[in-house]
Design an enzyme around this catalytic site. Structure first.
Site, short mmCIF file in Angstrom:
data_model
loop_
_atom_site.label_atom_id
_atom_site.label_comp_id
_atom_site.label_asym_id
_atom_site.label_seq_id
_atom_site.Cartn_x
_atom_site.Cartn_y
_atom_site.Cartn_z
CB SER A 78 -1.00 -0.03 1.13
OG SER A 78 -1.79 1.07 1.11
CG ASP A 316 -4.12 -1.26 -0.20
OD1 ASP A 316 -3.50 -2.03 0.62
OD2 ASP A 316 -4.04 0.10 -0.40
#
Length: 774
Positions: A78, A316
């Site tokens: 992320s 993500d």
């Protein structure tokens, strides 16, 4: 002077808008690596790099230790994944991270990130959203009044209102906007000032970025009953490797942008990522992507195999792997060693103990309906502790300690066996390429004979390692494919090896190996040659610590050993069309594929060149050191027979335990205690806070640099051996100098937080506190 390397493997967690804070930390990591390179090359340093260089000079002058700091493994998820990508590119290319700072501060803002199409609402939807915007941003005494300073409330209210008015049930941030910003940052790095790469030649650089495949792909698992089941796998790790030759190159900018955009597609904020989005952006920018097909085949092999790569939906990376230690651990297997190594895993956790996304409620409260669902889907997977990873690191370190004790205990008997076989006087003669080759063959024969019944088990394990490595190389060079294809390649090679009788019981006995097995190993056993050279490098490093060898001869020997390791490591990444076709047809014609691989590796020619280079390098050393290294080189078969079964075929370059360090607001307390709550603004609004104010981004960026400097100085000093230390008060002074340099440097960039910079100057003792009433 004693030489030592402090090697950092950096693991960067997710953190949404705290990406700006992590950028501040990674910028200090970059400056430390630059200072180390400048110190050892005799070049000038700048800003905080100058403080770090002065620290390394002090360690050399006061502790008689020449410490080199390198960052050679990075992993991230992320927001941490984006920062790992930018830092890895700066390390490999020598580019500056300064242009990235300006882009973070200027563009990581809701007004820049919000998708214009999502914000273009119908009159009804806009009217319906107004009460929610008012409730969150306009109500006096609400969230903004409680958490935002008076001078920034207007900016935050306006941006929050605009954010909430975005069309319901659509991610507010634009995917193509984000992709363009990432490419802009990479372009700015490429066009900005350039220095030297921040790693020694032939030191590889590995980057790992986690991604989540939303739909997943079928994965076949073998059972006893039923024989096979199918489950869906959602975890993907994108890996980038720079071998570290003369021309360093981590990856094409499009591939780095792919990884950055995919790993940071935070659910609900950014739309999922597809490769078609990147294709469209590149086309609009007029930017080529020449290695697209090869990259997708490596990154999404299952999707490519079924012709569905364009439809792979990626979100993500922190959804399932917020702390990607495992791939970074795997990269330790093949790290070359030039001197004593202190290996650290350093992980950046911006908010330890603080949920990235959470619902209201105290620690002891019974969660409600939505909190339970939301926590199960989002909080718990992202926030799981890293105990399993730390236990794996500890197990590896324990195994290394055992190997070290075994090798040390064996050394007297191994050297005595070599001396009995060769005679003490023979080993003092100047080596020649022919002598080295003859000695090596004789030593292998003696080790096999004296190992007795241990040798067959070792031989079969060694054969297994060789065949599995052959299968990996042939599979890769033959076009890759899915799991079934990989298994078919393995089975075809093993069937051929069994047909040749190489794994038969009489092929490897207590008396040694049969002639055809020896020929097979000479043609294909690449890993044994690399283990032997790495073992020689470790022994050379121990000898060189004494500093008694003439420097030109010692430096020449070290360079020769590591150049040879690099040549053996450099397995070809591609093959000509004829060989590629034979590798692709391995299932139908394993003999042809094996012949092509042997011709491509050409290990016997490499052996001849290595014998010549080693003879010259060892011959230049003084007699005692030359004799010790020849004993180690010839004695390696004894050590390998004892240790390879314990290592289960894994080759360990860094033969030292691994230590783990953390960088977080809770650990960096030299300026201010209280953790993230006392220092960071990005933790507001479920870690989205820094997207709503440039002042917040400047705040978090500066604290990132300060916390990074605080902890990195601690980590560098902790690399000193027991009994070595800097003079009293020196560490605190280095920190104070670094903090003062950072504050002064950022005054011209961070214009929205002048009052904070003044406060911090007082806290570090750079300025006196203002008198009451002023």
């Amino acid at each position: 002077m004693r030489e030592k390397e402090l090697r950092l493997a950096l693991v960067c967690y997710g953190g949404i808008s705290l990406a700006v804070y992590m950028h501040g930390i990674t910028k200090e990591v970059w400056r430390l690596a630059r200072a180390s390179r400048a110190f050892h090359d005799g070049d000038a340093a700048d800003s905080t790099s100058d403080v770090y260089r002065t620290l390394l000079e002090a360690i050399a002058g006061e502790c008689d230790i020449e410490l080199r700091v390198i960052v050679d493994i990075l992993a991230g998820a992320s927001a941490g994944g984006i920062n790992a990508i930018f830092l890895a590119e700066a390390i490999a290319s020598g580019a500056s991270l300064d242009p990235v700072t300006d882009l973070w501060l200027e563009t990581a803002d809701v007004d820049k990130l919000v998708d214009p199409e999502v914000s273009a609402m119908s009159r009804f939807a806009k009217a319906a959203a107004v009460p929610f915007a008012w409730m969150l941003s306009a109500k006096r005494g609400g969230t903004v009044d409680k958490t935002v300073e008076a001078e920034h409330r207007g900016e935050v209210r306006a941006k929050l209102a605009n954010f909430v008015r975005a069309r319901w049930f659509d991610p507010p941030f634009g995917g193509t906007i984000f992709t363009n910003l990432i490419l802009d940052a990479l372009d700015a790095m490429r066009e900005g000032p350039k220095g030297k790469p921040l790693l020694p030649d032939y030191q590889p650089l590995d980057l790992f970025v986690t991604v989540t495949d939303f739909h997943g792909y079928p994965q076949r698992l073998r059972l006893h009953s039923p024989p096979e089941v199918v489950e869906r796998e959602h975890r993907i790790t994108l890996s980038f490797h720079d071998e570290g030759g003369v021309e360093r190159r981590l990856a094409d900018p499009a591939e780095l942008a792919f990884a950055a955009r995919a790993t940071a597609s935070f659910p609900g904020a950014f739309p999922p990522f597809r490769v078609t989005e990147l294709d469209a952006v590149l086309k609009e920018r007029g930017q080529d992507w020449p290695g697209r097909a090869q990259f997708l085949e490596r990154a999404l092999p299952r999707h490519v195999a079924i012709g569905d790569a364009d439809n792979a939906t990626l979100i993500d990376g922190s959804v399932l792997a917020n702390a990607p230690f495992r791939p970074a651990l795997g990269a330790l297997a093949d790290r070359p060693v030039r001197r004593e190594v202190d290996r650290r895993f350093v992980y950046i956790d911006p908010t330890p103990g603080h949920k990235s996304v959470g619902m209201r409620g105290g620690e002891g409260d019974k969660p409600g309906f939505f909190a339970t669902i939301f926590g199960a889907l989002s909080d718990i997977p992202r926030e799981q502790p890293i105990r399993d990873n730390l236990e794996a690191i500890d197990q590896r370190s324990s195994r290394i300690r055992r190997m070290t004790r075994i090798v040390a205990a064996m050394q007297p008997e191994v050297e005595a066996a070599i001396e009995r076989a060769f005679g003490r006087t023979l080993l003092l003669t100047r080596p020649t390429p022919g002598r080295i080759a003859g000695w090596r063959f004789k030593a292998n024969t003696i080790a096999a004979r004296e190992s007795g019944f241990a040798y067959p088990a070792y031989g079969h394990l060694k054969l297994s390692v060789v065949v599995e490595e052959m299968a990996e190389t042939i599979f890769r060079l033959g076009g890759g494919g899915g799991r079934h294809r990989h298994e078919a390649v393995r089975q075809a090679l093993w069937a051929r090896v069994r047909a040749m009788g190489i794994d038969a019981t009489d092929a490897l006995t207590a008396r040694g190996a049969r002639a055809d097995v020896i020929d097979f190993m000479r043609r294909y056993d690449l890993s044994y040659r690399m283990r032997r050279l790495r073992f020689l490098a470790r022994r050379f490093g121990a000898l060189d610590e004494g500093g008694e060898m003439p420097r030109p001869a010692a430096d020449g020997a070290r360079e020769t050993i590591y150049r040879l390791i690099g040549r053996y490591r450099a397995t070809p990444a591609t093959a000509d069309k004829g060989m590629t076709a034979r590798f692709a047809a391995v299932v139908e014609d394993p003999d042809g594929a094996m012949t092509a691989l042997g011709d491509l590796l050409d290990l016997q020619a490499l052996d001849t060149a290595a014998d010549t280079a080693l003879a010259e390098a060892l011959g230049a050393l003084p007699g005692p050191e030359r004799r010790t290294l020849i004993l180690s080189y010839l004695g390696f078969p004894f050590y390998d027979i004892a240790t390879l079964p314990l290592l289960q075929g894994e080759g360990l370059d860094e033969f030292d335990p691994v230590k783990v360090d953390r960088i977080s607001p809770d650990d960096a307390t030299a300026i201010r205690e209280g953790g993230a709550e006392a220092t960071l603004k990005g933790i507001q609004f479920n870690n989205f806070g820094a997207f709503f104010s440039r002042a917040y981004r400047e705040n978090d960026y500066v604290w990132g640099r300060l916390h990074g400097a605080d902890r990195l100085i601690d980590i560098v000093v902790s690399a000193l051996p027991e009994g070595a230390h800097l003079a009293a008060g020196r560490v605190a002074q280095f920190k104070k100098d670094a903090f003062a340099t950072i504050l002064e440097e950022e005054r011209g960039r961070c214009l929205s937080i002048g009052s904070l910079l003044d406060e911090l100057a007082v806290e570090i003792g750079q300025r006196a506190a203002p008198s009451p009433g002023t």
